[in-house]
Design a protein around this motif. Structure first.
Motif, PDB file in Angstrom:
ATOM      1  N   VAL A   8       0.825  -1.217   0.000  1.00 53.58           N
ATOM      2  CA  VAL A   8       0.000   0.000   0.000  1.00 53.58           C
ATOM      3  C   VAL A   8       0.858   1.266   0.000  1.00 53.58           C
ATOM      4  N   VAL A   9       0.466   2.219  -0.832  1.00 52.17           N
ATOM      5  CA  VAL A   9       1.070   3.552  -0.822  1.00 52.17           C
ATOM      6  C   VAL A   9       0.102   4.496  -0.116  1.00 52.17           C
ATOM      7  N   ILE A  10       0.580   5.230   0.874  1.00 51.31           N
ATOM      8  CA  ILE A  10      -0.270   6.136   1.653  1.00 51.31           C
ATOM      9  C   ILE A  10      -0.106   7.559   1.154  1.00 51.31           C
ATOM     10  N   ILE A  11      -1.230   8.223   0.919  1.00 54.15           N
ATOM     11  CA  ILE A  11      -1.216   9.619   0.485  1.00 54.15           C
ATOM     12  C   ILE A  11      -1.995  10.459   1.484  1.00 54.15           C
ATOM     13  N   GLY A  12      -1.313  11.311   2.209  1.00 52.62           N
ATOM     14  CA  GLY A  12      -1.981  12.260   3.083  1.00 52.62           C
ATOM     15  C   GLY A  12      -2.324  13.511   2.296  1.00 52.62           C
ATOM     16  N   ILE A  13      -3.588  13.868   2.285  1.00 49.80           N
ATOM     17  CA  ILE A  13      -4.041  15.036   1.523  1.00 49.80           C
ATOM     18  C   ILE A  13      -4.174  16.211   2.481  1.00 49.80           C
ATOM     19  N   SER A  14      -3.193  17.096   2.442  1.00 48.67           N
ATOM     20  CA  SER A  14      -3.168  18.234   3.351  1.00 48.67           C
ATOM     21  C   SER A  14      -2.302  19.343   2.768  1.00 48.67           C
ATOM     22  N   GLU A  15      -2.681  20.593   3.062  1.00 55.78           N
ATOM     23  CA  GLU A  15      -1.856  21.726   2.640  1.00 55.78           C
ATOM     24  C   GLU A  15      -0.580  21.810   3.481  1.00 55.78           C
TER      25      GLU A  15
ATOM     26  N   ILE B  59       2.061  -5.622   6.561  1.00 57.25           N
ATOM     27  CA  ILE B  59       1.707  -5.095   5.246  1.00 57.25           C
ATOM     28  C   ILE B  59       2.846  -4.213   4.743  1.00 57.25           C
ATOM     29  N   LYS B  60       3.261  -4.388   3.509  1.00 58.14           N
ATOM     30  CA  LYS B  60       4.266  -3.516   2.924  1.00 58.14           C
ATOM     31  C   LYS B  60       3.616  -2.160   2.656  1.00 58.14           C
ATOM     32  N   ALA B  61       4.181  -1.102   3.201  1.00 60.25           N
ATOM     33  CA  ALA B  61       3.592   0.234   3.084  1.00 60.25           C
ATOM     34  C   ALA B  61       4.660   1.256   2.742  1.00 60.25           C
ATOM     35  N   SER B  62       4.287   2.245   1.934  1.00 62.80           N
ATOM     36  CA  SER B  62       5.226   3.276   1.506  1.00 62.80           C
ATOM     37  C   SER B  62       4.592   4.653   1.620  1.00 62.80           C
ATOM     38  N   ASN B  63       5.423   5.657   1.847  1.00 59.90           N
ATOM     39  CA  ASN B  63       4.970   7.045   1.822  1.00 59.90           C
ATOM     40  C   ASN B  63       4.806   7.513   0.384  1.00 59.90           C
ATOM     41  N   SER B  64       3.875   8.414   0.168  1.00 61.55           N
ATOM     42  CA  SER B  64       3.661   8.923  -1.187  1.00 61.55           C
ATOM     43  C   SER B  64       4.836   9.759  -1.679  1.00 61.55           C
TER      44      SER B  64
ATOM     45  N   GLN C 229       3.167  14.395   6.182  1.00 67.14           N
ATOM     46  CA  GLN C 229       4.253  13.484   6.464  1.00 67.14           C
ATOM     47  C   GLN C 229       4.031  12.707   7.758  1.00 67.14           C
ATOM     48  N   THR C 230       3.494  13.386   8.781  1.00 63.58           N
ATOM     49  CA  THR C 230       3.258  12.734  10.071  1.00 63.58           C
ATOM     50  C   THR C 230       2.237  11.614   9.943  1.00 63.58           C
ATOM     51  N   PHE C 231       1.135  11.881   9.254  1.00 63.90           N
ATOM     52  CA  PHE C 231       0.107  10.853   9.096  1.00 63.90           C
ATOM     53  C   PHE C 231       0.618   9.702   8.238  1.00 63.90           C
ATOM     54  N   GLU C 232       1.326  10.015   7.172  1.00 60.87           N
ATOM     55  CA  GLU C 232       1.859   8.959   6.323  1.00 60.87           C
ATOM     56  C   GLU C 232       2.849   8.088   7.085  1.00 60.87           C
ATOM     57  N   ASP C 233       3.717   8.718   7.870  1.00 59.03           N
ATOM     58  CA  ASP C 233       4.710   7.963   8.645  1.00 59.03           C
ATOM     59  C   ASP C 233       4.050   7.033   9.659  1.00 59.03           C
ATOM     60  N   GLN C 234       3.037   7.545  10.376  1.00 58.62           N
ATOM     61  CA  GLN C 234       2.387   6.743  11.412  1.00 58.62           C
ATOM     62  C   GLN C 234       1.592   5.587  10.809  1.00 58.62           C
ATOM     63  N   ILE C 235       0.897   5.846   9.714  1.00 57.47           N
ATOM     64  CA  ILE C 235       0.132   4.771   9.067  1.00 57.47           C
ATOM     65  C   ILE C 235       1.083   3.729   8.493  1.00 57.47           C
ATOM     66  N   GLN C 236       2.170   4.194   7.885  1.00 59.13           N
ATOM     67  CA  GLN C 236       3.173   3.269   7.362  1.00 59.13           C
ATOM     68  C   GLN C 236       3.729   2.385   8.475  1.00 59.13           C
ATOM     69  N   SER C 237       4.025   2.982   9.616  1.00 58.47           N
ATOM     70  CA  SER C 237       4.572   2.236  10.748  1.00 58.47           C
ATOM     71  C   SER C 237       3.604   1.172  11.242  1.00 58.47           C
ATOM     72  N   VAL C 238       2.338   1.533  11.402  1.00 56.99           N
ATOM     73  CA  VAL C 238       1.344   0.586  11.918  1.00 56.99           C
ATOM     74  C   VAL C 238       1.089  -0.538  10.916  1.00 56.99           C
ATOM     75  N   LEU C 239       0.950  -0.203   9.636  1.00 64.64           N
ATOM     76  CA  LEU C 239       0.716  -1.235   8.621  1.00 64.64           C
ATOM     77  C   LEU C 239       1.909  -2.192   8.536  1.00 64.64           C
ATOM     78  N   THR C 240       3.107  -1.644   8.634  1.00 65.47           N
ATOM     79  CA  THR C 240       4.305  -2.484   8.602  1.00 65.47           C
ATOM     80  C   THR C 240       4.316  -3.454   9.773  1.00 65.47           C
ATOM     81  N   GLN C 241       3.928  -2.974  10.955  1.00 67.22           N
ATOM     82  CA  GLN C 241       3.847  -3.837  12.133  1.00 67.22           C
ATOM     83  C   GLN C 241       2.827  -4.949  11.938  1.00 67.22           C
ATOM     84  N   ASP C 242       1.796  -4.676  11.135  1.00 68.01           N
ATOM     85  CA  ASP C 242       0.767  -5.675  10.866  1.00 68.01           C
ATOM     86  C   ASP C 242       1.149  -6.592   9.699  1.00 68.01           C
TER      87      ASP C 242
END
Length: 212
Positions: free
Chosen positions: A41-48, A69-74, A54-67
């Motif tokens: 999964v590639v995570i895209i945080g939609i924010s100005e 799931i291969k996860a990447s920042n956008s 970056q914070t949301f993408e990093d945290q989601i990536q970390s949690v998915l990885t722990q579960d």
């Protein structure tokens, strides 16, 4: 006693208000989702705000990885500041396919509100009030004096409503969506971490990812 009771109450309220509470308001999964779940999964945080994204993408990536799931920042595919255009969209879609990703998870803030509410005061009674208080004026005085009252107060809750959408890379179709509400986040990182854990759990529950 009164001062201690009031301080204890305020300390408890402060502790609770500093603990973000996130809950899922609703979720949906398409019957067309990938059998066996998505695992890259590639995570895209939609924010100005680049920091929020970056914070949301990093945290989601970390949690998915722990579960598992291969996860990447956008950011590895969409550099900050990239403007949406048909050309950029095609480059992004091709990069997703070339790198073997099978899903894109978008996260966006839908709304934020503030609500004031009244927290009632409390009355504390002493054990001394029971029995024999009419025997002397001092006993009668002790009957009433131990009744301590902490006054009520108004507080303001901050509520944030987020939406997470999962898209299939191959078909580019929406295959899962969820809306959440977070109350009184202490800071951005705590907010993102709590949201990430709740969203990951919901995706597992809905069968769009499988914990390994």
């Amino acid at each position: 006693m009164k001062k201690f009771s009031l301080l204890a109450t305020l300390a408890f309220v402060a502790l609770v208000s500093c603990s973000p509470s996130t809950k899922i308001l609703g979720s949906w999964a398409s019957p067309e989702k990938k059998a066996g779940g998505y695992d890259d999964v590639v995570i895209i945080g939609i924010s100005e705000s680049v920091i929020s994204r970056q914070t949301f993408e990093d945290q989601i990536q970390s949690v998915l990885t722990q579960d598992g799931i291969k996860a990447s920042n956008s950011s590895v595919i969409i550099p900050p500041g990239t403007k949406p255009s048909p050309e950029e969209k095609e480059k992004f879609a091709q990069a997703l396919r070339d790198q073997g990703h099978d899903a894109v998870l978008t996260v966006a803030l839908l709304d934020q509100t503030q609500e004031s509410r009244y927290v009632p005061g409390t009355t504390t009674y002493s054990p001394m009030m029971y029995g024999g208080y009419y025997r002397s004026y001092w006993g009668y005085y002790n009957y009433y004096s131990p009744m301590m009252y902490d006054p009520g107060y108004y507080t303001t809750d901050k509520n944030y409503f987020l939406e997470a959408n999962l898209y299939d890379v191959e078909t580019e179709q929406l295959v899962w969506s969820a809306q959440s509400e977070t109350t009184n986040p202490a800071n951005l990182e705590a907010f993102a971490r709590t949201f990430a854990m709740v969203i990951s759990d919901q995706m597992i529950k809905d069968g769009v990812i499988v914990k390994k």
